[in-house]
Design a protein around this motif. Structure first.
Motif, mmCIF file in Angstrom:
data_model
loop_
_atom_site.group_PDB
_atom_site.id
_atom_site.type_symbol
_atom_site.label_atom_id
_atom_site.label_comp_id
_atom_site.label_asym_id
_atom_site.label_seq_id
_atom_site.Cartn_x
_atom_site.Cartn_y
_atom_site.Cartn_z
ATOM 1 N N MET A 1 15.993 0.190 -7.703
ATOM 2 C CA MET A 1 14.906 -0.544 -7.280
ATOM 3 C C MET A 1 14.843 -0.786 -5.806
ATOM 4 O O MET A 1 15.921 -0.830 -5.021
ATOM 5 N N THR A 2 13.748 -1.088 -5.189
ATOM 6 C CA THR A 2 13.553 -1.477 -3.720
ATOM 7 C C THR A 2 14.301 -2.746 -3.635
ATOM 8 O O THR A 2 14.101 -3.902 -4.289
ATOM 9 N N GLU A 3 14.708 -3.000 -2.382
ATOM 10 C CA GLU A 3 15.100 -4.347 -1.948
ATOM 11 C C GLU A 3 14.066 -5.414 -1.710
ATOM 12 O O GLU A 3 12.750 -4.979 -1.177
ATOM 13 N N VAL A 4 14.060 -6.625 -2.288
ATOM 14 C CA VAL A 4 13.261 -7.640 -2.073
ATOM 15 C C VAL A 4 13.691 -8.500 -1.248
ATOM 16 O O VAL A 4 14.896 -9.008 -0.960
ATOM 17 N N THR A 5 12.761 -8.987 -0.454
ATOM 18 C CA THR A 5 12.957 -10.084 0.668
ATOM 19 C C THR A 5 13.142 -11.418 -0.007
ATOM 20 O O THR A 5 12.827 -11.621 -1.231
ATOM 21 N N PHE A 7 12.070 -14.355 0.705
ATOM 22 C CA PHE A 7 10.806 -15.081 0.332
ATOM 23 C C PHE A 7 10.190 -14.434 -0.812
ATOM 24 O O PHE A 7 9.631 -15.274 -1.634
ATOM 25 N N LEU A 8 9.908 -13.103 -0.814
ATOM 26 C CA LEU A 8 9.280 -12.622 -2.096
ATOM 27 C C LEU A 8 10.021 -12.754 -3.494
ATOM 28 O O LEU A 8 9.497 -13.332 -4.401
ATOM 29 N N SER A 9 11.345 -12.744 -3.319
ATOM 30 C CA SER A 9 12.341 -12.994 -4.595
ATOM 31 C C SER A 9 12.041 -14.601 -5.139
ATOM 32 O O SER A 9 12.057 -15.042 -6.194
ATOM 33 N N ASP A 10 12.072 -15.588 -3.969
ATOM 34 C CA ASP A 10 11.664 -17.058 -4.493
ATOM 35 C C ASP A 10 10.220 -17.316 -4.951
ATOM 36 O O ASP A 10 10.200 -18.083 -6.015
ATOM 37 N N ALA A 11 9.408 -16.386 -4.626
ATOM 38 C CA ALA A 11 8.260 -16.554 -4.942
ATOM 39 C C ALA A 11 8.079 -16.014 -6.283
ATOM 40 O O ALA A 11 7.211 -16.723 -7.102
ATOM 41 N N LEU A 12 8.788 -14.830 -6.691
ATOM 42 C CA LEU A 12 8.760 -14.372 -7.975
ATOM 43 C C LEU A 12 9.491 -15.429 -8.851
ATOM 44 O O LEU A 12 8.934 -15.482 -10.316
ATOM 45 N N VAL A 52 5.976 -11.382 -19.558
ATOM 46 C CA VAL A 52 5.798 -11.478 -18.165
ATOM 47 C C VAL A 52 7.116 -12.092 -17.304
ATOM 48 O O VAL A 52 7.289 -11.726 -16.136
ATOM 49 N N ILE A 53 7.692 -12.987 -17.958
ATOM 50 C CA ILE A 53 8.754 -13.728 -17.130
ATOM 51 C C ILE A 53 9.941 -13.004 -16.918
ATOM 52 O O ILE A 53 10.615 -12.666 -15.990
ATOM 53 N N LEU A 54 10.209 -11.994 -18.154
ATOM 54 C CA LEU A 54 11.196 -10.959 -17.776
ATOM 55 C C LEU A 54 10.844 -9.938 -16.715
ATOM 56 O O LEU A 54 11.708 -9.427 -16.006
ATOM 57 N N ALA A 55 9.697 -9.587 -16.598
ATOM 58 C CA ALA A 55 9.314 -8.669 -15.518
ATOM 59 C C ALA A 55 9.358 -9.371 -14.272
ATOM 60 O O ALA A 55 9.821 -8.703 -13.282
ATOM 61 N N LEU A 56 8.780 -10.608 -14.224
ATOM 62 C CA LEU A 56 8.973 -11.137 -12.770
ATOM 63 C C LEU A 56 10.560 -11.401 -12.390
ATOM 64 O O LEU A 56 10.776 -11.010 -11.221
ATOM 65 N N LEU A 57 11.461 -11.638 -13.297
ATOM 66 C CA LEU A 57 12.630 -11.708 -12.837
ATOM 67 C C LEU A 57 13.406 -10.434 -12.712
ATOM 68 O O LEU A 57 14.186 -10.165 -11.632
ATOM 69 N N ALA A 58 12.841 -9.192 -13.317
ATOM 70 C CA ALA A 58 13.480 -8.020 -12.994
ATOM 71 C C ALA A 58 13.085 -7.592 -11.501
ATOM 72 O O ALA A 58 13.886 -7.101 -10.745
ATOM 73 N N ALA A 59 11.586 -7.930 -11.002
ATOM 74 C CA ALA A 59 11.317 -7.877 -9.699
ATOM 75 C C ALA A 59 12.292 -8.620 -8.767
ATOM 76 O O ALA A 59 12.357 -8.127 -7.720
ATOM 77 N N PHE A 61 15.074 -9.976 -8.944
ATOM 78 C CA PHE A 61 16.675 -9.824 -8.811
ATOM 79 C C PHE A 61 16.994 -8.482 -8.539
ATOM 80 O O PHE A 61 18.091 -7.860 -8.581
ATOM 81 N N GLY A 62 15.704 -7.555 -8.704
ATOM 82 C CA GLY A 62 16.052 -5.868 -8.790
ATOM 83 C C GLY A 62 16.822 -5.435 -9.947
ATOM 84 O O GLY A 62 17.412 -4.451 -9.470
ATOM 85 N N GLU A 63 16.757 -5.855 -11.054
ATOM 86 C CA GLU A 63 17.455 -5.524 -12.127
ATOM 87 C C GLU A 63 16.691 -4.812 -12.946
ATOM 88 O O GLU A 63 15.709 -5.278 -13.512
#
Length: 95
Positions: A1-5, A7-12, A52-59, A61-63
Protein backbone atom coordinates in the motif's frame (compact mmCIF):
# COMPACT_ATOMS: atom_id res chain seq x y z
CA UNK A 1 0.00 0.00 0.00
CA UNK A 2 1.06 3.61 -0.39
CA UNK A 3 2.56 5.60 2.45
CA UNK A 4 0.06 7.64 4.45
CA UNK A 5 1.01 10.99 5.94
CA UNK A 6 0.70 11.33 9.73
CA UNK A 7 -2.08 13.92 9.37
CA UNK A 8 -4.11 11.68 7.07
CA UNK A 9 -3.51 8.71 9.34
CA UNK A 10 -4.78 10.68 12.35
CA UNK A 11 -7.81 11.84 10.36
CA UNK A 12 -8.65 8.27 9.36
CA UNK A 13 -8.30 7.02 12.93
CA UNK A 14 -10.50 9.91 14.09
CA UNK A 15 -13.15 8.98 11.53
CA UNK A 16 -12.96 5.36 12.71
CA UNK A 17 -13.46 6.55 16.29
CA UNK A 18 -16.54 8.52 15.19
CA UNK A 19 -17.96 5.37 13.61
CA UNK A 20 -17.28 3.45 16.83
CA UNK A 21 -19.28 6.06 18.78
CA UNK A 22 -22.10 5.79 16.25
CA UNK A 23 -22.11 1.98 16.54
CA UNK A 24 -22.34 2.23 20.34
CA UNK A 25 -25.31 4.60 19.99
CA UNK A 26 -27.03 2.17 17.60
CA UNK A 27 -26.58 -0.64 20.13
CA UNK A 28 -29.34 1.06 22.14
CA UNK A 29 -31.76 0.21 19.32
CA UNK A 30 -30.50 -3.39 19.31
CA UNK A 31 -31.43 -3.74 22.98
CA UNK A 32 -34.55 -1.55 23.15
CA UNK A 33 -35.93 -1.96 19.64
CA UNK A 34 -39.71 -2.16 19.86
CA UNK A 35 -39.91 -4.72 17.07
CA UNK A 36 -37.71 -7.52 15.80
CA UNK A 37 -37.28 -5.70 12.48
CA UNK A 38 -35.76 -2.70 14.31
CA UNK A 39 -33.29 -4.99 16.02
CA UNK A 40 -32.32 -6.75 12.78
CA UNK A 41 -31.68 -3.44 11.02
CA UNK A 42 -29.71 -2.12 14.00
CA UNK A 43 -27.52 -5.22 14.09
CA UNK A 44 -26.95 -4.84 10.35
CA UNK A 45 -25.96 -1.18 10.85
CA UNK A 46 -23.49 -2.16 13.57
CA UNK A 47 -22.01 -4.79 11.27
CA UNK A 48 -21.72 -2.31 8.41
CA UNK A 49 -20.05 0.18 10.74
CA UNK A 50 -17.57 -2.51 11.72
CA UNK A 51 -16.67 -3.04 8.06
CA UNK A 52 -16.17 0.70 7.56
CA UNK A 53 -14.06 0.93 10.73
CA UNK A 54 -11.85 -1.93 9.56
CA UNK A 55 -11.43 -0.31 6.13
CA UNK A 56 -10.51 3.05 7.68
CA UNK A 57 -7.98 1.42 9.97
CA UNK A 58 -6.52 -0.51 7.05
CA UNK A 59 -5.98 2.75 5.19
CA UNK A 60 -4.63 4.53 8.28
CA UNK A 61 -2.09 1.87 9.22
CA UNK A 62 -1.30 0.62 5.72
CA UNK A 63 -2.30 -2.96 6.60
CA UNK A 64 -3.99 -4.74 3.72
CA UNK A 65 -4.87 -7.66 6.00
CA UNK A 66 -7.56 -5.52 7.63
CA UNK A 67 -9.30 -5.24 4.25
CA UNK A 68 -9.43 -9.02 3.96
CA UNK A 69 -11.04 -9.26 7.39
CA UNK A 70 -13.48 -6.45 6.47
CA UNK A 71 -14.52 -8.28 3.30
CA UNK A 72 -15.14 -11.56 5.12
CA UNK A 73 -17.03 -9.74 7.88
CA UNK A 74 -19.19 -7.94 5.29
CA UNK A 75 -20.15 -11.28 3.74
CA UNK A 76 -20.94 -12.77 7.14
CA UNK A 77 -22.96 -9.68 8.08
CA UNK A 78 -25.06 -10.06 4.93
CA UNK A 79 -25.67 -13.76 5.53
CA UNK A 80 -26.58 -13.09 9.17
CA UNK A 81 -29.15 -10.49 8.13
CA UNK A 82 -30.74 -12.89 5.67
CA UNK A 83 -30.79 -15.71 8.23
CA UNK A 84 -32.36 -13.58 10.96
CA UNK A 85 -34.94 -12.21 8.52
CA UNK A 86 -35.87 -15.72 7.43
CA UNK A 87 -36.10 -16.83 11.05
CA UNK A 88 -38.47 -13.98 11.94
CA UNK A 89 -40.67 -14.70 8.92
CA UNK A 90 -40.84 -18.40 9.79
CA UNK A 91 -41.77 -17.60 13.41
CA UNK A 92 -44.48 -15.20 12.30
CA UNK A 93 -42.98 -12.12 13.97
CA UNK A 94 -43.30 -10.04 10.81
CA UNK A 95 -46.18 -7.60 10.87
Amino acid sequence: MTEVTPFLSDALVGAAAAFVVFAVVVLYRVVKGPTMQDRVIAVNVVGSNTVVILALLAAAFGESGFLDVALVYALLNFLMSIAISKFTVDRGDVI
